[in-house]
Write a protein that holds these residues in place. Structure first.
Motif, short mmCIF file in Angstrom:
data_model
loop_
_atom_site.label_atom_id
_atom_site.label_comp_id
_atom_site.label_asym_id
_atom_site.label_seq_id
_atom_site.Cartn_x
_atom_site.Cartn_y
_atom_site.Cartn_z
N PRO A 1 -16.34 0.20 -2.59
CA PRO A 1 -15.27 1.04 -3.15
C PRO A 1 -15.60 2.52 -2.96
O PRO A 1 -16.63 2.98 -3.43
CB PRO A 1 -15.25 0.64 -4.63
N GLU A 2 -14.75 3.25 -2.24
CA GLU A 2 -15.03 4.65 -1.94
C GLU A 2 -13.86 5.56 -2.28
O GLU A 2 -14.00 6.54 -2.98
CB GLU A 2 -15.38 4.82 -0.47
N ALA A 3 -12.68 5.28 -1.73
CA ALA A 3 -11.52 6.13 -1.99
C ALA A 3 -10.98 5.87 -3.39
O ALA A 3 -11.13 4.77 -3.94
CB ALA A 3 -10.43 5.85 -0.95
N LEU A 4 -10.37 6.89 -3.98
CA LEU A 4 -9.89 6.78 -5.36
C LEU A 4 -8.79 7.78 -5.60
O LEU A 4 -8.87 8.94 -5.17
CB LEU A 4 -11.05 7.02 -6.34
N ALA A 5 -7.74 7.35 -6.28
CA ALA A 5 -6.69 8.26 -6.75
C ALA A 5 -6.18 7.74 -8.08
O ALA A 5 -6.23 6.53 -8.36
CB ALA A 5 -5.55 8.36 -5.74
N ILE A 6 -5.70 8.66 -8.91
CA ILE A 6 -5.11 8.30 -10.19
C ILE A 6 -3.66 8.79 -10.20
O ILE A 6 -3.37 9.91 -9.77
CB ILE A 6 -5.88 8.91 -11.37
N LEU B 1 -11.22 0.14 -0.65
CA LEU B 1 -12.42 -0.59 -0.27
C LEU B 1 -12.76 -0.25 1.18
O LEU B 1 -12.12 -0.76 2.12
CB LEU B 1 -12.22 -2.10 -0.44
N GLU B 2 -13.76 0.59 1.38
CA GLU B 2 -14.03 1.15 2.69
C GLU B 2 -14.34 0.09 3.74
O GLU B 2 -13.85 0.16 4.88
CB GLU B 2 -15.21 2.13 2.62
N ARG B 3 -15.13 -0.90 3.42
CA ARG B 3 -15.57 -1.87 4.43
C ARG B 3 -14.56 -3.01 4.57
O ARG B 3 -14.08 -3.29 5.67
CB ARG B 3 -16.94 -2.43 4.07
N THR B 4 -14.24 -3.68 3.49
CA THR B 4 -13.33 -4.82 3.57
C THR B 4 -11.91 -4.37 3.89
O THR B 4 -11.14 -5.07 4.51
CB THR B 4 -13.35 -5.61 2.26
N SER B 5 -11.56 -3.15 3.44
CA SER B 5 -10.25 -2.53 3.62
C SER B 5 -9.28 -2.98 2.54
O SER B 5 -9.52 -3.92 1.80
CB SER B 5 -9.68 -2.78 5.01
N GLY B 6 -8.16 -2.25 2.45
CA GLY B 6 -7.20 -2.47 1.38
C GLY B 6 -7.57 -1.68 0.14
O GLY B 6 -8.57 -0.96 0.10
N PHE B 7 -6.73 -1.81 -0.89
CA PHE B 7 -7.00 -1.11 -2.14
C PHE B 7 -6.59 -1.98 -3.31
O PHE B 7 -5.74 -2.86 -3.20
CB PHE B 7 -6.28 0.24 -2.18
N ASP C 1 -5.03 -1.60 9.12
CA ASP C 1 -5.69 -0.41 8.57
C ASP C 1 -7.14 -0.72 8.21
O ASP C 1 -7.40 -1.66 7.44
CB ASP C 1 -4.93 0.10 7.35
N LEU C 2 -8.04 0.11 8.74
CA LEU C 2 -9.48 -0.14 8.58
C LEU C 2 -10.16 1.08 7.97
O LEU C 2 -10.06 2.18 8.50
CB LEU C 2 -10.11 -0.43 9.95
N GLY C 3 -10.85 0.87 6.87
CA GLY C 3 -11.70 1.91 6.31
C GLY C 3 -10.98 2.99 5.53
O GLY C 3 -11.03 4.16 5.92
N PRO C 4 -10.32 2.67 4.40
CA PRO C 4 -9.68 3.73 3.61
C PRO C 4 -10.71 4.74 3.12
O PRO C 4 -11.68 4.39 2.47
CB PRO C 4 -9.04 2.96 2.44
#
Length: 630
Positions: free
Chosen positions: A526-531, A544-550, A592-595
């Motif tokens: 888990p890397e990217a984040l927004a509220i 989720l940077e590696r698995t992808s998606g959010f 889409d790969l790597g958010p």
């Protein structure tokens, strides 16, 4: 992969079989009743058990109930395992625990893979254009968002959707005209002012170890940028944000060492005042030298903060990564990822208030259990006593509940792994204390042996062997109060949910489709984040940077967080491999790969009049836009 979730309603009826007396004998011909028959044997009770299924369970990705039935053969009034009629077992699965849904409505393909062509994103309200960091090119891409409509995209089109256009780009290095400028790392927009952070080399072969700059641009109604000025900041400006009122720009200067670790600049935070939309010419610098050995604040530093750079001072070792600003604009919270800490900055006095240690996450607890091996050919989620993870957040954000500020963190994890110094080994390389509970498991590659761990922590008694196994990242997202107390952690929900939804594809890599290839190395990351606030509720979007998606979580009450949904636009059946500029297979078909970066857009600012989530996907070089609907 597009996953459809439905709510199944099942009514289970049970029947109680009771003993019956034998029938009375029939009357004889002479009218005399016959003898009574022999009593029948007692029947067997039919029992029903209902077991609650947690989110991420094998049967129900979003939780539910497992209903089992069978006959009580041993008459103990308990439905034992060998009495269950498996043909009658049914799972009643919940749908997503909430009303919020995300639908892909827009996407831009750069056609550049594995080169950080889409990282940090922001949105210019006046022109309705999306600004995207194209990091290694040293440029900012401008994407037209005016054509976004609330239209459903067919599932078979989502992986290759390309309905948004890049209309311009900003060449920051050319605009500034300075030697040795490198990649752009971050951007932020407030009203019509754009701030872009760019790194700079020292001219001696060190590509990003000199002071960087923040370039300011004025944007017009058509998103056309005009350079206003550049302001020198600290070494390697990695994140730039505006305060909520636009009066300040805050910059996290990571101060990363060179690869040989012969030059380790100090990490710092820069603050640039903005008056009536005009940035100051000079930034104020906030450093950490007061925490160095022998200085006034050294004793404030907790021994739980990881300090491990060779011959580094505290100020050199601390590496600011990401910034969140409190809603009242009085404080900023700065993630120190490699150090497993968060610094609190007073934005009025321009001082460091405190450095908060985040401590260790206990992977020995069932709720924190992990899959630690990429060589087990299975989903093998286990609790390991004596094994811990550093939270090490990358992206952080802040919001309020009941008037108090809270910090939300995406706990990616990161190791110092340079040619001149590396702390990273596998667990089977550690000299463990013979009494360690995982002494045997750490030598087994299908259990703990492959787990990437640090050599800089774990020898708690100083005798030369390791009493704790300490890995990188929490494999979770967390909520903290401003004193550094853990309020909530998602435990192993991310692991369990991706395992339930993706099966063998969980913990996948973002540079190839290879199944369970990241369990040994921070998992889904888990890397990217927004509220975002929608309908009076606060939601956290965790990429989720590696698995992808959010994943989407309702964090309205930080003490009662709810999982809502997992959204992933990736086709795991597509074969490809990305190794720098060497590309094989067809990554253009994989989705889409790597958010890497996310931006929430409120409904009032959205071209569709509904909330949007914009995501920059680093590996696929794509920018995706989701409409969020209640």
């Amino acid at each position: 992969m597009k996953t459809t979730k439905t709510i199944l309603s099942i009514i289970v009826a049970s029947t109680l079989l009771t003993a019956c007396d034998g029938d009375d004998g029939a009357a004889g011909a002479n009218g005399i009743d016959g003898t009574n028959g022999v009593d029948g044997s007692n029947g067997l009770n039919s029992l029903v058990t209902v077991t609650e299924l947690a989110v991420g369970s094998e049967q129900c990705a979003f939780g539910g109930q497992l209903i089992e039935t069978g006959l009580d053969v041993n008459a103990n009034d308990i439905l034992d395992a060998d009495e269950v009629d498996s043909s009658q077992t049914q799972a009643v699965c919940h749908g997503a625990a909430g009303q919020l849904s995300a639908q892909l409505i827009g996407r831009y393909e750069s056609g550049v893979f594995g080169q950080s062509a889409a990282e940090i994103v922001d949105f210019h309200k006046a022109s309705q254009h999306i600004f995207v960091i194209n990091a290694q090119s040293g440029q900012v891409d401008i994407i037209d968002g005016r054509g976004l409509i609330a239209d459903t995209v067919a599932p078979e089109q989502q992986y290759t959707l390309n309905n948004l256009a890049k209309v311009a780009q900003i060449d920051v290095a050319t605009d500034l005209g300075l030697a040795h400028l490198g990649g752009v790392n971050s951007l932020a927009i407030y009203d019509d002012l754009l701030a872009v952070a760019i790194e700079r080399g020292d001219g001696q072969g060190n590509s990003k170890q000199a002071n960087g700059f923040v370039a300011f641009y004025q944007l017009d109604s058509q998103a056309q940028p005009s350079l206003v000025k550049s302001v020198e900041v600290g070494v390697l400006p990695d994140n730039v944000v505006f305060s909520h009122d636009g009066s300040k720009v805050i910059v996290a200067n990571e101060g990363e060492p060179n690869d040989a670790y012969t030059l380790d600049p100090q990490g710092s935070v820069s603050v640039i005042a903005v008056t009536n939309g005009v940035p100051a010419d000079v930034a104020s610098s906030i450093g950490f030298s007061d925490f160095n050995q022998g200085q006034a604040r050294h004793d404030e530093l907790s021994d739980k903060i990881k300090i491990n750079g060779p011959d580094a001072t505290i100020a050199q070792d601390l590496e600011p990564e990401y910034i969140a600003v409190a809603q009242d604009n009085r404080q900023a919270y700065v993630s120190l990822q490699e150090n497993n800490a968060i610094a609190v900055i007073d934005l009025e006095q321009l001082t460091v208030v405190s450095i908060l240690p985040l401590g260790l996450k206990d992977f020995g607890l069932l709720e924190n259990a992990i899959d630690a091996s990429d060589k087990d050919d299975a989903i093998n989620i286990q609790a390991y006593t004596g094994v811990f993870g550093m939270y090490q957040p990358d992206t952080i954000a802040s919001y309020q509940w009941n008037g108090a500020n809270f910090i939300v963190s995406a706990n990616e994890g990161d190791a110092r792994d340079y040619s001149g110094f590396s702390e990273e080994v596998r667990a089977d390389d550690l000299i463990l204390d013979p009494n360690h509970p995982q002494f045997a498991a750490a030598q087994d590659k299908t259990q703990l042996g492959r787990l990437k761990v640090t050599t800089s922590m774990g020898d708690t008694d100083g005798d030369g062997d390791y009493d704790q196994i300490v890995a990188y990242g929490g494999r979770s997202f967390s909520i903290w109060d401003t004193s550094g107390n853990l309020v909530f952690d998602s435990g192993n929900q991310i692991t369990r949910i991706t395992a339930a939804v993706l099966g063998k594809n969980f913990n996948n890599h973002n540079e190839e489709s290879k199944g369970d290839s990241r369990s040994d190395d921070k998992g889904a990351e888990p890397e990217a984040l927004a509220i975002g606030e929608i309908g009076g509720k606060h939601y956290a979007f965790v990429g989720l940077e590696r698995t992808s998606g959010f994943m989407i979580f309702d964090i309205s009450n930080p003490f009662a967080v709810q999982f809502i949904d997992y959204v992933v636009n990736r086709d795991f059946s597509v074969e490809f491999e990305i190794d720098g500029e060497d590309i094989s297979g067809t990554p253009e078909l994989a989705g889409d790969l790597g958010p890497e970066g996310m931006k929430f857009i409120a409904a009032k600012d959205s071209p569709t009049d509904s909330p949007l989530l914009v995501i920059g996907n680093e590996v696929s070089g794509t920018t995706a836009v989701y409409q969020l609907t209640l």
